[in-house]
Design an enzyme around this catalytic site. Structure first.
Site, PDB file in Angstrom:
ATOM      1  N   LYS A 191       0.858  -1.140   0.055  1.00  0.00           N
ATOM      2  CA  LYS A 191       0.003  -0.029  -0.141  1.00  0.00           C
ATOM      3  C   LYS A 191       0.860   1.295  -0.004  1.00  0.00           C
ATOM      4  O   LYS A 191       1.357   1.622   1.020  1.00  0.00           O
ATOM      5  CB  LYS A 191      -0.832  -0.268   1.354  1.00  0.00           C
ATOM      6  CG  LYS A 191      -2.266   0.639   1.245  1.00  0.00           C
ATOM      7  CD  LYS A 191      -2.287   1.830   0.704  1.00  0.00           C
ATOM      8  CE  LYS A 191      -2.013   2.980   1.871  1.00  0.00           C
ATOM      9  NZ  LYS A 191      -1.696   4.337   1.212  1.00  0.00           N
ATOM     10  N   GLY A 234       6.677   5.543   7.855  1.00  0.00           N
ATOM     11  CA  GLY A 234       5.794   6.510   7.695  1.00  0.00           C
ATOM     12  C   GLY A 234       5.944   7.189   9.089  1.00  0.00           C
ATOM     13  O   GLY A 234       7.132   7.234   9.546  1.00  0.00           O
ATOM     14  N   THR A 281       0.965   7.290  12.878  1.00  0.00           N
ATOM     15  CA  THR A 281       0.569   6.146  12.147  1.00  0.00           C
ATOM     16  C   THR A 281       1.254   4.939  12.810  1.00  0.00           C
ATOM     17  O   THR A 281       0.588   3.741  12.697  1.00  0.00           O
ATOM     18  CB  THR A 281       0.778   6.273  10.568  1.00  0.00           C
ATOM     19  OG1 THR A 281       0.545   7.575  10.111  1.00  0.00           O
ATOM     20  CG2 THR A 281      -0.033   5.492   9.712  1.00  0.00           C
ATOM     21  N   GLU A 289       9.639   1.892  10.611  1.00  0.00           N
ATOM     22  CA  GLU A 289      10.709   2.817  10.315  1.00  0.00           C
ATOM     23  C   GLU A 289       9.911   4.317  10.541  1.00  0.00           C
ATOM     24  O   GLU A 289       9.045   4.503   9.407  1.00  0.00           O
ATOM     25  CB  GLU A 289      11.179   2.698   9.206  1.00  0.00           C
ATOM     26  CG  GLU A 289      12.062   1.206   8.996  1.00  0.00           C
ATOM     27  CD  GLU A 289      13.199   0.998   9.799  1.00  0.00           C
ATOM     28  OE1 GLU A 289      13.699   2.359  10.123  1.00  0.00           O
ATOM     29  OE2 GLU A 289      13.876  -0.002   9.877  1.00  0.00           O
ATOM     30  N   CYS A 297      13.617  11.310   5.975  1.00  0.00           N
ATOM     31  CA  CYS A 297      13.671  10.846   7.599  1.00  0.00           C
ATOM     32  C   CYS A 297      14.915  11.237   8.056  1.00  0.00           C
ATOM     33  O   CYS A 297      15.212  11.465   9.248  1.00  0.00           O
ATOM     34  CB  CYS A 297      13.171   9.666   7.614  1.00  0.00           C
ATOM     35  SG  CYS A 297      14.059   8.512   6.755  1.00  0.00           S
ATOM     36  N   GLU A 351       9.067  17.178  14.303  1.00  0.00           N
ATOM     37  CA  GLU A 351       9.344  16.898  12.989  1.00  0.00           C
ATOM     38  C   GLU A 351       8.576  17.684  11.994  1.00  0.00           C
ATOM     39  O   GLU A 351       7.470  17.903  11.970  1.00  0.00           O
ATOM     40  CB  GLU A 351       9.261  15.427  12.468  1.00  0.00           C
ATOM     41  CG  GLU A 351       9.783  14.987  11.207  1.00  0.00           C
ATOM     42  CD  GLU A 351       9.522  13.413  10.682  1.00  0.00           C
ATOM     43  OE1 GLU A 351       8.429  13.086  11.056  1.00  0.00           O
ATOM     44  OE2 GLU A 351      10.433  12.803  10.111  1.00  0.00           O
TER      45      GLU A 351
END
Ligand code: NAD
Length: 479
Positions: free
Chosen positions: A172, A225, A229, A247, A281, A383
Site C-alpha cells: 500500500k 511513515g 501512524t 521505520e 527522514c 519533525e
C-alpha cells in the site's frame, strides 16, 4: 493517467469503482486518478498473496534471485521513464530521481538477489547427543506500507527482501505518490513474476491501509511513515500477535565541531538539509555548530541556501522542487510561524514562493532558522519534514550530546570532526540508530538500519530483513 490496482497479476478497477485525484505538486493541478481502494480490494489481494505463497515459498533461491535480477534489469532499461514519473509525482528534482531514487530501487533488487545466494545456516553439535540446525522459513503474506518522500526507493526496500526470502505481499504505497509503484507492477508482469507474489493496492491509509494491517491472514507488517501512524500499526500488530517493523520519523542532529573539514561539512550540510526539499527522514534538521566557527558557518551556509535553485523539478538545473502537497506546505509554514512567535531569527527563506510561474505549486524557499532554544523550541522537538533547518551554537562535547539527545526521536546523526577519538566518543553517546562521521546518508545495505525511541522499532538490512521475513526453526536430530 488512471491507475489500477494490481491483484493476482492483473490490473483491476477498485471494487467500489471509486478514485482519488492525483495532484501534480508543481502546479496544484489534477493530472491523474488513483484507486480509492477499500476492504474488498484488500480481501482479494490478500487471498491472491496467500495462494501464491504456497508455491513461491517453495521456489529455490536461485529461481527467486534470477527473477529479481530480471526485474532490476527492466527498471534499469526504463530508468528515464521512472525518474520522470517520480519527479512529477513527488516533486523531487529529476536529477535526484535519476541519480538516487531509481538507481537505489534497482540496487535494492540486486542486493537481495545476491545476498540470498550467500545465506548460510546456523548449526550446532551437542557432543554425543544430537545435532541441530536452523531452518529459515518464510513467514507468509506481508503488508508493506510506504510513505511519499522516497516512493519507489522505500517501497522496493521492502518488496525486494520480502520476495527474496520467499514471502508474498500486499503493498500500500502512499496515496500522494502512487505512480512509480504502478509502473513497477508492469515490470513484474514483464519479468514473469508469478501472479499474486506482489499485489498493489492504492488508496488512503484509513480506507485501504487499515483493513490490510488488521487482516487475519497477514502475519507481517512492515511500515515506513510517521510516528503517529506507526503507533496505530503497532497496536494492530499487538492485537493479533503480528511481526512488525516500524521505520518512523526523525529529528536528526548534524553536529559540526570546530576541528572539522569546513568545506566538506558545509557542502554536505546543504545536502543533508535540503535534498528532496528536506523530505528525507534522515535529513539533519537540527544543525549544531561549535561556537568558534559558528558565525563563519552560518554566513556561508545561509549564502549557499539562498543560492539553491528552487523551481520546476523537471529542469536538470533545479536543486529543490515543490513539497509534496498543499497540506504539507501548510504544515511547514505553520512551523515557520511558530519559530517567529518563539522569537527566532529567519536567516534565509521563511516563506512560500509566490512568483508568477511557481505560485500555483507548493514551493518553499530553503529556510534557515537561528536563535531558537536548543532543546525546548517546538522547531527543535517536532519533525517538520521540509526544507527547514535550525542552526544553534554549542560550546562543549558534553553540551552538544545533551542537545542532540533531547528529542523523542532517535533515527540518525552526523558528526563532523577530524579528531577520530572524539568522533567515536560522541558517536557512542548518541541515542540513535545510525551515526555518520564526516558524511551523511552513506548507506551500506549490509548494515542494520532503523531507529530508537519514537523513530521506530526493529531494523532493516541484510540479516535484519532475513530475521523479519523468516522464522527460524530449530531442528534437533538425536544421534
Ligand atoms: P504517514 O504515516 O502519513 O503515511 C505512511 C503510509 O501509511 C501511507 O501509505 C499511508 O497511506 C499509510 N497509512 C496512514 N494511516 C494508516 C492506517 N491507519 N493504517 C494503515 N496505513 C496507514 O507518513 P507520510 O506522511 O507518508 O511520510 C512521512 C513520514 O515518514 C515522516 O514522519 C518521515 O520521517 C517518515 N519516514 C521514515 C523513514 C524511516 O526510514 N525511518 C523513511 C521515510 C519516511
Amino acid at each position: 493517467m488512471k491507475l489500477l490496482n494490481f491483484i493476482d497479476g492483473q490490473f483491476v478497477e477498485p471494487a467500489e469503482g471509486k478514485y482519488l485525484d492525483n495532484i501534480n505538486p508543481s502546479t496544484g493541478a489534477v493530472y491523474g486518478q488513483i484507486p480509492d481502494s477499500t476492504a474488498k480490494d484488500v480481501e482479494a489481494a490478500v487471498k491472491a498473496a496467500n495462494i501464491a505463497f504456497e508455491s513461491w515459498s517453495e521456489t529455490t533461491r536461485n529461481q527467486r534471485s534470477a527473477l529479481m535480477m530480471k526485474i532490476a534489469e527492466i527498471i534499469e532499461s526504463r530508468l528515464e521513464e521512472f525518474a520522470a514519473a517520480e519527479s512529477r509525482d513527488q516533486g523531487k528534482p529529476i536529477s535526484l530521481a535519476r541519480t538516487v531514487d531509481i538507481p537505489r530501487a534497482i540496487y535494492n533488487f540486486r542486493f537481495f538477489a545476491n545476498s540470498i545466494l550467500n545465506q548460510t545456516q546456523t548449526h550446532s553439535e551437542l557432543d554425543g547427543v544430537a545435532y541441530s540446525y536452523v531452518l529459515k522459513e518464510p513467514v507468509g503474506v506481508a503488508a508493506l506500507i510506504s510513505p511519499w518522500n522516497l516512493p519507489l526507493y522505500l517501497l522496493t526496500w521492502k518488496i525486494a527482501p520480502c520476495i527474496a526470502f520467499g514471502c508474498t505481499c500486499v503493498c500500500k504505497p502512499s496515496e500522494f505518490t502512487s505512480v512509480t509503484a504502478y509502473l513497477l507492477c508492469k515490470v513484474f508482469q514483464q519479468a514473469g513474476l508469478p501472479n499474486g507474489v506482489v499485489n498493489m493496492i492504492f488508496g488512503t491509509g484509513a480506507s485501504a491501509g487499515s483493513p490490510l494491517i488488521n487482516h487475519d491472514d497477514v502475519p507481517l507488517l512492515s511500515f515506513t511513515g510517521g510516528t503517529v501512524t506507526g503507533e496505530l500499526i503497532y497496536k494492530a500488530a499487538a492485537a493479533k500477535n503480528k511481526k512488525v517493523s516500524l521505520e518512523l520519523g526523525g529529528k536528526n542532529a548534524n553536529i559540526i565541531f570546530a576541528d572539522c573539514n569546513f568545506e566538506e561539512a558545509l557542502s554536505t550540510s546543504i545536502r543533508s538539509s535540503f535534498s528532496n526539499q528536506g523530505e528525507i527522514c534522515l535529513c539533519g534538521s537540527r544543525i549544531f555548530v561549535q561556537e568558534e566557527i559558528y558565525d563563519k558557518f552560518v554566513k556561508e551556509f545561509t549564502k549557499k541556501a539562498d543560492e539553491l535553485v528552487v523551481g520546476d523539478p523537471a529542469d536538470p538545473a533545479t536543486n529543490m522542487g515543490p513539497v509534496v502537497s498543499q497540506q504539507h506546505l501548510e504544515k511547514i509554514l505553520y512551523y515557520i510561524d511558530i519559530a517567529k512567535q518563539e522569537g527566532a531569527k529567519i536567516l534565509a527563506g521563511g516563506a512560500r514562493i509566490t512568483s508568477e510561474n511557481l505560485k500555483a505549486g507548493y514551493f518553499v524557499r530553503p529556510t534557515v532558522i537561528a536563535n531558537v532554544h536548543p532543546t525546548e523550541s517546538r522547531c527543535q522537538k517536532e519533525e517538520i519534514f521540509g526544507p527547514v533547518v535550525t542552526i544553534t551554537p554549542f560550546k562543549t562535547e558534553e553540551e552538544v550530546i545533551k542537545y542532540a539527545n533531547s528529542t523523542q526521536y532517535g533515527l540518525s546523526a552526523s558528526v563532523w570532526t577530524e579528531n577520530g577519538r572524539k568522533a567515536n566518543r560522541v558517536a557512542r553517546k548518541l541515542k540513535v540508530g545510525t551515526v555518520w562521521v564526516n558524511t551523511w546518508m552513506t548507506r551500506d545495505l549490509n548494515m542494520p538500519f532503523g531507529g530508537v525511541k519514537n523513530s521506530g522499532l526493529g531494523r532493516e538490512g541484510k540479516d535484519d530483513s532475513a530475521h523479519f521475513f523468516c522464522e527460524d526453526k530449530t531442528i534437533c536430530i538425536k544421534h
